[in-house]
Design a protein around this motif. Structure first.
Motif, short mmCIF file in Angstrom:
data_model
loop_
_atom_site.label_atom_id
_atom_site.label_comp_id
_atom_site.label_asym_id
_atom_site.label_seq_id
_atom_site.Cartn_x
_atom_site.Cartn_y
_atom_site.Cartn_z
N HIS A 105 0.85 -1.19 0.00
CA HIS A 105 0.00 0.00 0.00
C HIS A 105 0.88 1.24 0.00
N GLN A 106 0.48 2.23 -0.72
CA GLN A 106 1.21 3.50 -0.74
C GLN A 106 0.20 4.63 -0.60
N SER A 107 0.28 5.38 0.50
CA SER A 107 -0.62 6.50 0.71
C SER A 107 -0.44 7.52 -0.40
N VAL A 108 -1.57 8.04 -0.92
CA VAL A 108 -1.51 8.97 -2.05
C VAL A 108 -1.14 10.39 -1.61
N GLN A 109 -1.11 10.65 -0.29
CA GLN A 109 -0.63 11.92 0.24
C GLN A 109 -1.39 13.13 -0.31
N ILE A 110 -2.72 13.04 -0.36
CA ILE A 110 -3.50 14.20 -0.79
C ILE A 110 -3.91 15.05 0.40
N ILE A 111 -3.61 14.59 1.59
CA ILE A 111 -4.04 15.26 2.81
C ILE A 111 -2.86 16.04 3.41
N PRO A 112 -3.06 17.32 3.76
CA PRO A 112 -1.98 18.11 4.37
C PRO A 112 -1.45 17.44 5.64
N ARG A 113 -0.22 17.76 5.99
CA ARG A 113 0.39 17.17 7.16
C ARG A 113 0.85 18.27 8.12
N VAL A 114 0.85 17.96 9.41
CA VAL A 114 1.28 18.93 10.41
C VAL A 114 2.21 18.24 11.40
N LYS A 115 3.08 19.02 12.03
CA LYS A 115 3.98 18.49 13.05
C LYS A 115 3.41 18.78 14.43
N PHE A 119 -6.05 4.82 4.57
CA PHE A 119 -4.62 4.98 4.30
C PHE A 119 -4.36 5.28 2.83
N ASP A 120 -5.04 4.55 1.96
CA ASP A 120 -4.86 4.76 0.53
C ASP A 120 -5.30 6.15 0.08
N ARG A 121 -6.22 6.76 0.85
CA ARG A 121 -6.66 8.11 0.53
C ARG A 121 -5.77 9.18 1.16
N GLY A 122 -4.79 8.78 1.95
CA GLY A 122 -3.85 9.75 2.52
C GLY A 122 -3.91 9.92 4.02
N ILE A 123 -4.82 9.20 4.70
CA ILE A 123 -4.89 9.29 6.17
C ILE A 123 -3.90 8.29 6.76
N THR A 124 -2.86 8.82 7.39
CA THR A 124 -1.83 7.96 7.98
C THR A 124 -1.89 7.96 9.50
N PHE A 125 -2.72 8.83 10.07
CA PHE A 125 -2.86 8.96 11.52
C PHE A 125 -4.06 8.15 11.98
N ILE A 126 -3.81 7.08 12.73
CA ILE A 126 -4.86 6.16 13.19
C ILE A 126 -4.93 6.21 14.70
N ASP A 127 -6.14 6.43 15.23
CA ASP A 127 -6.32 6.64 16.67
C ASP A 127 -7.22 5.57 17.28
N THR A 128 -6.75 4.97 18.38
CA THR A 128 -7.52 3.97 19.10
C THR A 128 -7.34 4.20 20.60
N SER A 129 -7.77 3.26 21.42
CA SER A 129 -7.62 3.38 22.87
C SER A 129 -7.80 2.00 23.50
N ASP A 130 -7.20 1.80 24.68
CA ASP A 130 -7.36 0.52 25.36
C ASP A 130 -8.77 0.32 25.89
N ILE A 131 -9.54 1.40 26.05
CA ILE A 131 -10.90 1.29 26.58
C ILE A 131 -11.91 0.98 25.49
N SER A 155 -13.97 16.81 1.89
CA SER A 155 -14.32 18.11 2.46
C SER A 155 -13.12 19.04 2.54
N LEU A 156 -11.91 18.47 2.50
CA LEU A 156 -10.71 19.29 2.52
C LEU A 156 -10.58 20.17 1.28
N LYS A 157 -11.28 19.80 0.23
CA LYS A 157 -11.22 20.56 -1.01
C LYS A 157 -12.04 21.85 -0.93
N ILE A 158 -12.93 21.92 0.07
CA ILE A 158 -13.81 23.07 0.19
C ILE A 158 -13.07 24.24 0.84
#
Length: 264
Positions: free
Chosen positions: A5-15, A55-67, A213-216
């Motif tokens: 899989h290779q993310s297409v990186q269409i989504i902006p990134r922040v530090k 991920f394929d659409r560019g979302i590389t940040f995945i959030d979960t929780s132990d609860i 929606s990021l295109k808006i």
């Protein structure tokens, strides 16, 4: 073996804040709904396909929780990660809520509990490291410095971030909203807010809609129209049961000072 899989990186990134320079996609995928928090659980194969599609659409940040599940959500994410390039995913999970129901919640931020949670999450996720590990809810009985003493960011937290958080009464990392703090050169600390939006869905069409929606690009007239349609004084209500109110991120500045005896 992970698929190619290779993310297409269409989504902006922040530090994010910290010395490590962790960079994430500006949209993150929240996985709580996949294991039945708001709805019936989704079949495992569908869940994994949704995560891979994100991920394929560019979302590389995945959030979960132990609860979430509890615990089953992390196991699910671990299975999805085996089909993705781990080094290209920013994995976040949370600790702190030991148990809860509609009337009560138990929060634990003691170092011993955090260490135990870390090891357990690593095992469930079947990974060697977690990119972003944060406190799900505030333990107001434990000094935040003690909660964070296990972290590689201890110096940053103790010398810079914690004092600022106490002053501004903000959490270290609020749930579903990452507050990034910057220090302006030769100036007093000033908060610089960057928003990393976490959304969750169990449907592919909604996933694509959120990303698109990021295109808006809204102009001032659009914002005025939206504000008029939804007046702030008419918006109310809580998203979670009342029992969570005192452990909300806004009480992050209310933990005891370092060196205080922890209540049990």
């Amino acid at each position: 073996m992970a698929e190619q899989h290779q993310s297409v990186q269409i989504i902006p990134r922040v530090k994010l804040v910290g010395t490590q320079g962790l960079e994430v996609s500006k949209l993150g995928f929240g996985c709580v709904g996949l294991t039945g928090f708001y709805n019936d659980p989704v079949p495992e194969d569908v869940c994994i396909s949704i995560i891979k599609h994100a991920f394929d659409r560019g979302i590389t940040f995945i959030d979960t929780s132990d609860i979430y599940g509890p615990k089953t959500n992390e196991i699910l994410i671990g299975k999805a990660l085996k089909q993705l390039p781990r080094e290209k995913v920013q994995l976040a999970t949370k600790f702190g809520v030991t148990k809860w129901d509609a009337t009560s919640v138990v929060i634990n931020g003691t170092p011993e509990y955090v260490h135990a949670c870390t090891e357990a999450s690593l095992k469930r996720l079947a990974v060697d490291y977690i990119d972003l590990y944060y406190q799900h809810r505030v333990d107001t009985n434990t000094p935040v410095e003690d909660t964070m003493e296990w972290s590689l960011w201890t110096r940053d937290i103790e010398e810079q971030i914690v004092p600022l958080c106490r002053e501004l009464v903000i959490g270290i990392v609020p749930y579903s909203l990452l507050v990034v703090v910057s220090l302006a050169a030769k100036e007093r600390w000033k908060p610089s807010l960057q928003i990393v939006i976490l959304f969750g869905t169990t449907k592919f069409k909604n996933l694509d809609s959120n990303i698109d929606s990021l295109k808006i690009k809204l102009i001032k007239e659009d914002l005025k129209e939206i504000s008029k349609a939804v007046p702030i004084n008419e918006v109310g209500g809580d998203s979670l049961p009342e029992c969570f109110s005192q452990s909300h991120w806004k009480f992050g500045g209310n933990t005891p000072p370092k060196g205080s005896k922890v209540s049990t």
